[in-house]
Design an enzyme around this catalytic site. Structure first.
Site, PDB file in Angstrom:
ATOM      1  N   ASN A   1       0.817  -1.087   0.046  1.00 51.09           N
ATOM      2  CA  ASN A   1      -0.182   0.058   0.043  1.00 51.09           C
ATOM      3  C   ASN A   1       0.626   1.267   0.130  1.00 51.09           C
ATOM      4  O   ASN A   1       1.934   1.339   0.698  1.00 51.09           O
ATOM      5  CB  ASN A   1      -1.059   0.091   1.208  1.00 51.09           C
ATOM      6  CG  ASN A   1      -0.315   0.694   2.529  1.00 51.09           C
ATOM      7  OD1 ASN A   1      -0.241   1.771   2.716  1.00 51.09           O
ATOM      8  ND2 ASN A   1       0.203  -0.261   3.465  1.00 51.09           N
TER       9      ASN A   1
ATOM     10  N   ILE B   1      -0.686   4.552   0.457  1.00 54.06           N
ATOM     11  CA  ILE B   1      -2.154   5.274   0.642  1.00 54.06           C
ATOM     12  C   ILE B   1      -1.489   6.823   0.862  1.00 54.06           C
ATOM     13  O   ILE B   1      -2.108   7.945   0.297  1.00 54.06           O
ATOM     14  CB  ILE B   1      -2.743   5.131   1.989  1.00 54.06           C
ATOM     15  CG1 ILE B   1      -3.067   3.640   2.024  1.00 54.06           C
ATOM     16  CG2 ILE B   1      -3.941   5.744   2.217  1.00 54.06           C
ATOM     17  CD1 ILE B   1      -3.996   3.149   0.911  1.00 54.06           C
ATOM     18  N   GLY B   2      -0.193   7.070   1.521  1.00 51.72           N
ATOM     19  CA  GLY B   2       0.345   8.440   1.735  1.00 51.72           C
ATOM     20  C   GLY B   2      -0.198   9.069   2.841  1.00 51.72           C
ATOM     21  O   GLY B   2      -0.293  10.307   2.661  1.00 51.72           O
ATOM     22  N   LEU B   3      -0.795   8.347   3.933  1.00 56.62           N
ATOM     23  CA  LEU B   3      -1.094   8.856   5.141  1.00 56.62           C
ATOM     24  C   LEU B   3      -2.356   9.782   4.866  1.00 56.62           C
ATOM     25  O   LEU B   3      -2.494  10.822   5.565  1.00 56.62           O
ATOM     26  CB  LEU B   3      -0.104   9.725   5.789  1.00 56.62           C
ATOM     27  CG  LEU B   3       1.131   8.847   6.534  1.00 56.62           C
ATOM     28  CD1 LEU B   3       2.250   9.925   6.958  1.00 56.62           C
ATOM     29  CD2 LEU B   3       0.607   7.718   7.281  1.00 56.62           C
TER      30      LEU B   3
ATOM     31  N   CYS C   1       6.545   5.175   8.611  1.00 56.98           N
ATOM     32  CA  CYS C   1       5.626   5.190   7.468  1.00 56.98           C
ATOM     33  C   CYS C   1       6.717   5.037   6.181  1.00 56.98           C
ATOM     34  O   CYS C   1       7.363   6.094   5.918  1.00 56.98           O
ATOM     35  CB  CYS C   1       4.700   5.910   7.359  1.00 56.98           C
ATOM     36  SG  CYS C   1       3.650   6.021   5.881  1.00 56.98           S
TER      37      CYS C   1
ATOM     38  N   ILE D   1       5.332  -5.014  13.675  1.00 55.54           N
ATOM     39  CA  ILE D   1       6.133  -4.268  12.887  1.00 55.54           C
ATOM     40  C   ILE D   1       5.403  -3.062  12.095  1.00 55.54           C
ATOM     41  O   ILE D   1       3.967  -3.685  11.656  1.00 55.54           O
ATOM     42  CB  ILE D   1       7.246  -4.925  11.962  1.00 55.54           C
ATOM     43  CG1 ILE D   1       6.512  -5.942  11.184  1.00 55.54           C
ATOM     44  CG2 ILE D   1       8.114  -5.511  12.704  1.00 55.54           C
ATOM     45  CD1 ILE D   1       7.291  -6.651  10.293  1.00 55.54           C
TER      46      ILE D   1
ATOM     47  N   GLY E   1       0.886  -9.574   9.546  1.00 53.44           N
ATOM     48  CA  GLY E   1       0.490 -10.596   8.948  1.00 53.44           C
ATOM     49  C   GLY E   1      -0.498 -11.437   9.804  1.00 53.44           C
ATOM     50  O   GLY E   1      -0.843 -12.652   9.446  1.00 53.44           O
TER      51      GLY E   1
END
Ligand SMILES: Cc1cc2nc3c(=O)[nH]c(=O)nc-3n(C[C@H](O)[C@H](O)[C@H](O)COP(=O)(O)OP(=O)(O)OC[C@H]3O[C@@H](n4cnc5c(N)ncnc54)[C@H](O)[C@@H]3O)c2cc1C
Ligand SMILES: Cc1cc2nc3c(=O)[nH]c(=O)nc-3n(C[C@H](O)[C@H](O)[C@H](O)COP(=O)(O)O)c2cc1C
Ligand code: FES
Lengths: 313, 320
Positions: free
Chosen positions: A72, A74-76, A133, A195, A252
């Site tokens: 992903n 999303i870019g925060l 991130c 993580i 996961g």
């Protein structure tokens, strides 16, 4: 009817109904999940990363599926602090679960500003510091990889967060995660979560372009679970156990069995991320499965499991 | 303007496979039956809404029956659910049946072909906002591009039942005629507007076909047919006309341009890659204009859409 079993855990001084959280960025702002599970039955709820100013996020495609995982970028994307306070906080305030606001930014001052504004809010149990991130160009991950910066930002935020619990979320792709873990503890972290995702890339071989508009994205899902279990165990043995700092393990997890692995490795609590996309009630299923496991194994209290790993035969 | 929302209650449901057959050169048709709570949930399905299908536990077909182009992709595991719309929903007293038309394009759709009668399908829905019929509309122009057909077919049916007073016509575009998910192929396609396409004709909806390669109907983009129709019917009051479209984003952009220029209401059904379909992940962003400002914001295809007002969408390339 299941046998009675006390699922509660102590986490950085908080008493949580159970050790299962939903992970940042994978559970919306709570009301989106409410059609599928009882949000009050979660041990903890972690919001999408909140930044001082609203962020639109990246262009699409923002996700791509991989074998046993997804990327992903999303870019925060988030509503920003002010709209979060006005629109989302009232919803969160009705939740019985412990709510943690995940905070992100590009400068230490931005992180501090968000935490200062929210530090007095009764609805919030604490903060999770996202210094890991992979999807923002400035700051973000660089904070999470340099131990001096990890310590500095943790210290600054800890000062601003008053009596609230401060969780620092660690980046997995570092030479030695115990170094950053130690830095966060030195800076005053009450707990560590690990993580976050690994930076990764998928290439479209027809066009020879990266599939994601952002080129790269964070890898999550079952693919990263064994690495996450290893890193939780490493940080537990090398840092957390001695420092008396609880770990929130994630990466996961999609079943109670996965969650038990993290607890045995050293986590006090776990969080469900990507798996909620597939089964929106995954977190409450994991709670039920954990209870069954404890009854079957005649475990009196969940914290007996934490760090109970035996040596190889 | 009344926006007809379906029941806001979405949930995890199971359906029973009634049939699953290859229904044309390029597509399969899966028929599902819902009982009990699921039947009630999907009875309220609005055309344009969608479901998230979990196919992760389905088998891969035997290698011999996998198209060569998909052999590599077939080896990939499927983790996430996949979004699909319904082309037909019929609610009876206790059960609801729904048809899902799908193309085989990758590991998930390939696995769907192994569903057999009696199997259980796991899905989440109904999701998103479907097409709305504002008051005062007399003419509905349906525009289809290729696999954009299923939700438009569903809408055509619901218009024919619930709004028989609205004159409905369809413009059906495709790269080539075989790429259209039409169950019944007419012996020949008329060049103009006619009842030659059974999928729409059986609902009393005349249609016009356009193909890029001229293999059926008009040769050229389907938007040329739409423009032509608008030119030939200049007397309809604009506020009584509405355009509904689903297809590739480039086509939707062209349809929106035509409708916006003539100030005709237009609703477009958008597609994005979706991880969750229920507003958890923000993967399905659609860039939208903000009224009275040069700024744009991202809305979510799965929650705010997939049907959007054509005036608000900033169209881009296809999200492939
Ligand atoms: C609201 C909605 C309704 C849909 N309705 C239908 C339908 O009725 N019938 C049907 O056949 N398909 C429909 N689709 C598309 C369908 O979701 C994809 O074909 C499916 O996910 C493909 O999965 P796969 O594993 O077979 O292929 P993948 O390997 O996942 O995809 C194959 C290729 O298709 C493209 N792709 C995949 N998903 C999307 C997407 N969501 N948007 C744009 N491109 C994509 C990518 O280029 C990818 O490389 C719909 C999509 C949305 C968002
Ligand atoms: C779509 C998506 C969005 C995410 N957004 C955030 C975020 O805003 N802040 C953050 O700290 N972590 C974010 N994460 C990371 C998750 O919280 C989690 O650390 C990671 O996905 C590993 O767990 P999982 O494998 O169970 O998903 C995001 C993950 C995904 C898949
Ligand atoms: S698909 Fe997850 S928010 Fe739309």
């Amino acid at each position: 009817m299941a046998e009675r079993f006390d699922m509660s855990v102590k986490f950085a001084g908080l008493k949580l109904a159970n050790p299962v959280f939903t992970a940042s960025g994978t559970c919306g702002y709570a009301d989106e999940l409410a059609d599928f599970l009882d949000v009050d039955a979660l041990g903890g709820f972690i919001t999408k990363s909140i930044t001082l100013k609203p962020r639109k996020g990246n262009p699409t495609p923002r996700i791509v599926e991989t074998d046993a995982g997804m990327l992903n970028a999303i870019g925060l994307a988030n509503v920003g602090l002010e709209r979060f306070v006005a629109e989302k906080l009232p919803v969160i305030a009705r939740m019985k679960s412990a709510v943690f606001v995940n905070v992100a930014g590009t400068t230490i001052e931005e992180y501090v500003a968000v935490v200062e504004r929210l530090a007095e809010e009764k609805a919030i149990a604490g903060f999770e510091l996202n210094i890991s991130c992979p999807n923002v160009k400035k700051g973000g991950i660089s904070f999470g990889t340099d131990p001096a910066q990890v310590e500095e930002i943790t210290r600054a935020v800890k000062k601003a967060c008053g009596s609230k619990v401060l969780i620092v979320k660690l980046a997995p792709a570092v030479t030695d995660i115990s170094v950053t873990a130690r830095a966060a503890v030195a800076g005053g972290a009450d707990a560590l979560s690990l993580i976050n995702t690994f930076t990764a890339m998928v290439i479209d071989i027809e066009t020879r372009r990266p599939v994601l508009a952002n080129r790269t994205g964070g890898l999550s899902g079952p693919a990263i679970k064994p690495v996450a279990v290893y890193l939780v165990n490493k940080v537990y043995r090398e840092v957390a156990r001695e420092a008396g700092i609880p770990l929130l393990g994630l990466g996961g997890i999609r079943s109670a069995a996965d969650a038990v692995e993290f607890l045995i490795a050293g986590a006090t609590a776990v969080a469900i991320g990507t798996a909620s996309f597939v089964e929106p009630d995954c977190a409450t299923q994991v709670v039920a499965g954990l209870r069954e496991y404890c009854l079957r194994k005649k475990i009196a209290r969940l914290d007996e499991l934490t760090g109970s790993l035996h040596e190889p035969a | 303007m009344t926006r007809k929302h379906a029941s806001r209650k979405k949930g995890s449901h199971t359906g029973t496979v009634l049939s699953n057959v290859q229904a044309g050169e390029c597509f399969w048709k899966l028929r599902l039956r819902f009982d009990g709570e699921a039947a009630r949930a999907f009875a309220g399905f609005t055309p344009g809404q969608f479901i998230q299908f979990d196919v992760s536990d389905l088998a891969i077909p035997s290698t011999g029956s996998i198209p060569t182009a998909l052999l590599d992709g077939a080896r990939r595991n499927v983790l996430l659910r996949r979004p699909f719309s319904f082309s037909d929903v019929t609610a009876d007293a206790d059960t609801t049946t729904a048809d899902l038309l799908y193309c085989i394009v990758g590991p998930a759709s390939l696995r769907m072909t192994t569903l057999r009668e009696g199997d259980t399908a796991h899905l989440i829905g109904p999701l998103g906002n479907g097409f709305a019929v504002p008051e005062g509309k007399q003419t509905a122009l349906l525009v289809v591009g290729g696999m954009g057909l299923p939700p438009i077919r569903c809408l055509a049916k619901s218009l024919s039942i619930e709004h028989p007073d609205i004159e409905t016509v369809a413009f059906i575009g495709s790269r080539t005629v075989n790429a259209l998910p039409l169950e019944e192929r007419p012996a020949r396609f008329d060049k103009g507007m006619s009842l030659s396409v059974p999928t729409f004709a059986t609902l009393g909806v005349p249609s016009m076909v356009a193909t890029d390669d001229g293999s059926a109907g008009h040769q050229g983009p389907v938007t040329e047919c739409l423009s032509q129709w608008l030119r030939e019917n200049p007397d309809r009051p604009r506020e009584e006309v509405i355009v509904y479209a689903c297809g590739p984003e480039r086509m939707l952009a062209a349809v929106a341009q035509i409708a916006n220029a003539k100030e005709i209401d237009c609703q477009v059904s958008m597609e994005r890659r979706m991880a969750c379909g229920i507003g958890l992940c923000q993967s399905c962003a659609i860039e939208c204009r903000v009224v009275g400002s040069d700024e744009t914001i991202y809305k979510l295809c799965c929650q705010d859409g997939p049907v959007f007002d054509a005036r608000e969408v900033v169209f881009g390339a296809d999200d492939a």
